[in-house]
Design a protein around this motif. Structure first.
Motif, mmCIF file in Angstrom:
data_model
loop_
_atom_site.group_PDB
_atom_site.id
_atom_site.type_symbol
_atom_site.label_atom_id
_atom_site.label_comp_id
_atom_site.label_asym_id
_atom_site.label_seq_id
_atom_site.Cartn_x
_atom_site.Cartn_y
_atom_site.Cartn_z
ATOM 1 N N ASP A 1 34.892 39.445 35.733
ATOM 2 C CA ASP A 1 36.390 40.076 35.920
ATOM 3 C C ASP A 1 37.357 39.410 35.419
ATOM 4 O O ASP A 1 37.209 38.031 35.854
ATOM 5 C CB ASP A 1 36.374 40.095 37.581
ATOM 6 N N ASP A 2 38.355 39.820 34.812
ATOM 7 C CA ASP A 2 39.231 38.923 34.171
ATOM 8 C C ASP A 2 40.291 38.657 35.187
ATOM 9 O O ASP A 2 41.361 37.991 34.893
ATOM 10 C CB ASP A 2 39.787 40.030 33.097
ATOM 11 N N GLY A 3 40.377 39.117 36.441
ATOM 12 C CA GLY A 3 41.356 38.572 37.468
ATOM 13 C C GLY A 3 42.560 39.267 37.283
ATOM 14 O O GLY A 3 43.691 39.024 38.220
ATOM 15 N N GLY A 4 42.864 40.248 36.436
ATOM 16 C CA GLY A 4 44.103 40.820 36.287
ATOM 17 C C GLY A 4 44.462 41.837 37.201
ATOM 18 O O GLY A 4 43.702 42.415 37.964
ATOM 19 N N PRO A 5 45.677 42.657 37.121
ATOM 20 C CA PRO A 5 46.229 43.551 37.999
ATOM 21 C C PRO A 5 45.188 44.765 38.070
ATOM 22 O O PRO A 5 44.883 45.228 36.948
ATOM 23 C CB PRO A 5 47.505 43.555 37.589
ATOM 24 N N LEU A 6 45.184 45.584 38.942
ATOM 25 C CA LEU A 6 44.269 46.716 38.969
ATOM 26 C C LEU A 6 44.963 47.876 39.516
ATOM 27 O O LEU A 6 45.943 47.909 40.281
ATOM 28 C CB LEU A 6 42.987 46.520 39.876
ATOM 29 N N ASP A 7 44.705 49.154 38.753
ATOM 30 C CA ASP A 7 45.281 50.247 39.111
ATOM 31 C C ASP A 7 44.950 50.736 40.604
ATOM 32 O O ASP A 7 45.337 51.217 41.510
ATOM 33 C CB ASP A 7 45.291 51.360 38.091
ATOM 34 N N ALA A 8 43.316 50.525 40.449
ATOM 35 C CA ALA A 8 42.686 50.782 41.650
ATOM 36 C C ALA A 8 41.279 50.005 42.105
ATOM 37 O O ALA A 8 40.784 49.568 40.929
ATOM 38 C CB ALA A 8 42.377 52.446 41.647
ATOM 39 N N VAL A 9 41.134 49.829 43.219
ATOM 40 C CA VAL A 9 39.930 49.062 43.468
ATOM 41 C C VAL A 9 39.140 49.916 44.380
ATOM 42 O O VAL A 9 39.496 50.555 45.462
ATOM 43 C CB VAL A 9 39.988 47.502 44.086
ATOM 44 N N LEU A 10 37.616 50.288 44.220
ATOM 45 C CA LEU A 10 36.976 50.954 45.239
ATOM 46 C C LEU A 10 35.973 49.855 45.625
ATOM 47 O O LEU A 10 35.532 48.856 45.101
ATOM 48 C CB LEU A 10 35.909 51.913 44.249
ATOM 49 N N VAL A 11 36.229 49.846 47.066
ATOM 50 C CA VAL A 11 35.182 48.969 47.722
ATOM 51 C C VAL A 11 34.017 49.209 48.690
ATOM 52 O O VAL A 11 34.366 50.299 49.437
ATOM 53 C CB VAL A 11 36.461 47.829 48.586
ATOM 54 N N GLU A 12 32.890 48.851 48.376
ATOM 55 C CA GLU A 12 31.851 49.243 49.065
ATOM 56 C C GLU A 12 31.643 48.002 50.139
ATOM 57 O O GLU A 12 31.590 46.975 49.672
ATOM 58 C CB GLU A 12 30.622 49.432 48.173
ATOM 59 N N GLY A 13 31.295 48.113 51.369
ATOM 60 C CA GLY A 13 30.596 47.194 52.466
ATOM 61 C C GLY A 13 31.635 46.978 53.202
ATOM 62 O O GLY A 13 32.794 47.221 52.968
ATOM 63 N N SER A 14 30.844 46.387 54.250
ATOM 64 C CA SER A 14 31.869 45.836 55.490
ATOM 65 C C SER A 14 32.188 44.307 55.193
ATOM 66 O O SER A 14 31.463 43.624 54.257
ATOM 67 C CB SER A 14 31.118 45.963 56.693
ATOM 68 N N ILE A 15 32.960 43.527 55.998
ATOM 69 C CA ILE A 15 33.269 42.290 55.900
ATOM 70 C C ILE A 15 32.518 41.458 57.016
ATOM 71 O O ILE A 15 32.630 42.002 58.143
ATOM 72 C CB ILE A 15 34.920 42.134 55.999
ATOM 73 N N SER A 16 31.837 40.571 56.555
ATOM 74 C CA SER A 16 31.065 39.749 57.620
ATOM 75 C C SER A 16 30.938 38.290 57.167
ATOM 76 O O SER A 16 30.284 37.713 58.142
ATOM 77 C CB SER A 16 29.719 40.429 57.835
ATOM 78 N N ARG A 17 31.856 37.967 56.234
ATOM 79 C CA ARG A 17 31.612 36.395 55.953
ATOM 80 C C ARG A 17 33.259 35.804 55.576
ATOM 81 O O ARG A 17 33.886 36.983 54.773
ATOM 82 C CB ARG A 17 30.732 36.333 54.842
ATOM 83 N N PRO A 18 33.711 34.794 55.764
ATOM 84 C CA PRO A 18 34.770 34.405 55.569
ATOM 85 C C PRO A 18 35.137 34.485 53.887
ATOM 86 O O PRO A 18 36.365 34.776 53.648
ATOM 87 C CB PRO A 18 35.042 32.843 55.754
ATOM 88 N N GLU A 19 34.190 34.189 53.175
ATOM 89 C CA GLU A 19 34.584 34.307 51.577
ATOM 90 C C GLU A 19 34.811 35.852 51.294
ATOM 91 O O GLU A 19 35.657 36.149 50.389
ATOM 92 C CB GLU A 19 33.323 34.067 50.750
ATOM 93 N N GLU A 20 34.050 36.654 52.047
ATOM 94 C CA GLU A 20 34.334 38.193 51.691
ATOM 95 C C GLU A 20 35.948 38.465 52.240
ATOM 96 O O GLU A 20 36.650 39.284 51.301
ATOM 97 C CB GLU A 20 33.550 38.960 52.485
ATOM 98 N N LEU A 21 36.445 38.022 53.409
ATOM 99 C CA LEU A 21 37.618 38.376 53.612
ATOM 100 C C LEU A 21 38.589 37.632 52.710
ATOM 101 O O LEU A 21 39.759 38.491 52.206
ATOM 102 C CB LEU A 21 37.879 37.729 55.011
#
Ligand code: SF4
Ligand code: SF4
Ligand code: SF4
Length: 248
Positions: free
Chosen positions: A48-68
């Motif tokens: 990932d180039d880390g730049g700005p995104l027009d949109a992000v699709l996110v799969e999954g729940s949050i269960s770890r501090p790193e994910e948050l």
């Protein structure tokens, strides 16, 4: 036309939602024509180039501090954040585990599970603004395509706000709840799958999560009338309605 800068990322999940998009084989070339996909683990190992995104699709729940931390970073990067699938919307099947969390993790990952700090899986909306929720476990291929088509045109798709029963009756299926006396959750479940399971003679298990203004009281009454205990009714109704009960 400027390409849409897009990422499809995953947190605590099974990759089934991402795989559904990859399964749209005939449309992948068309997607590539309108979108620059800067992150998509299931499709590419390109960093990932880390730049700005027009949109992000996110799969999954949050269960770890790193994910948050990563979720918050994505929210800052993206103009539009879409929660895709039951895990992202409600916690999904990730919240079904009962028992001691560490013991459960050790049962799967062995002793190294103790090194990982986890908390009860949470939906994305607990932490960030979510611009659109695409239901399903996983969402249909057509819904993925509808979503990408709308994003490429600068908008968001209109998704169904009615129950699975509506689609089921349109397909003229036998009603498994009223006529076959089986504990179908169609009346309280958000449509969009074209009543997939009842159309094959299987009851709806509610995988798309609760429809807006679901009449849970009436559904409970019907399920109790079929002989289910109160505990069984509660378990059925809560299976895909979420992590909302457990705090991180
Ligand atoms: S919503 Fe279903 S298919 Fe998607 S990641 Fe979660 S468990 Fe897998
Ligand atoms: S079979 Fe299920 S989804 Fe279909 S009409 Fe009956 S209750 Fe609704
Ligand atoms: S009928 Fe129910 S369980 Fe089956 S795919 Fe649709 S929402 Fe999910």
């Amino acid at each position: 036309m400027k390409k849409l800068r897009l990422a499809y990322v995953r947190f605590t999940s099974c990759c089934g939602c991402q795989l559904t998009l990859l399964n749209c084989e005939e449309q992948l070339a068309a997607i590539d024509a309108v979108a620059e996909v800067v992150a998509f683990d299931m499709a590419s190992s390109r960093p990932d180039d880390g730049g700005p995104l027009d949109a992000v699709l996110v799969e999954g729940s949050i269960s770890r501090p790193e994910e948050l931390v990563e979720l918050l970073r994505l929210r800052r990067r993206a103009e539009i954040l879409v929660a895709v699938g039951a895990c992202a919307l409600t916690g999904g099947v990730n919240v079904l585990a009962h028992g001691d969390r560490i013991e459960l993790c050790e049962g799967v990952y062995g002793e190294c599970a103790r090194e990982k700090l986890t908390f009860p899986p949470q939906p994305l909306c607990r932490f960030v603004r979510v611009d659109l929720q695409v239901a399903g476990c996983p969402p249909e291929r057509s819904e993925h395509l509808q979503l990408l088509g709308a994003l490429a045109r600068g908008g968001l798709p209109a998704l169904p706000e009615y129950a699975v029963c509506m689609e089921c009756r349109q397909r003229e299926n036998l009603c498994l709840l009223l006529e076959a006396k089986q504990p179908c959750l169609g009346p309280v479940t958000r449509a969009g799958c074209n009543a997939l399971c009842p159309s094959f003679g299987a009851i709806c298990e509610g995988c798309r999560g609760p429809v807006t203004e679901a009449n849970r009281a009436e559904e409970s009454r019907l399920l109790l009338g079929l002989g289910l205990s109160e505990r069984e009714v509660r378990a059925r109704l809560e299976r895909f309605s979420g992590a909302s009960h457990e705090d991180p």
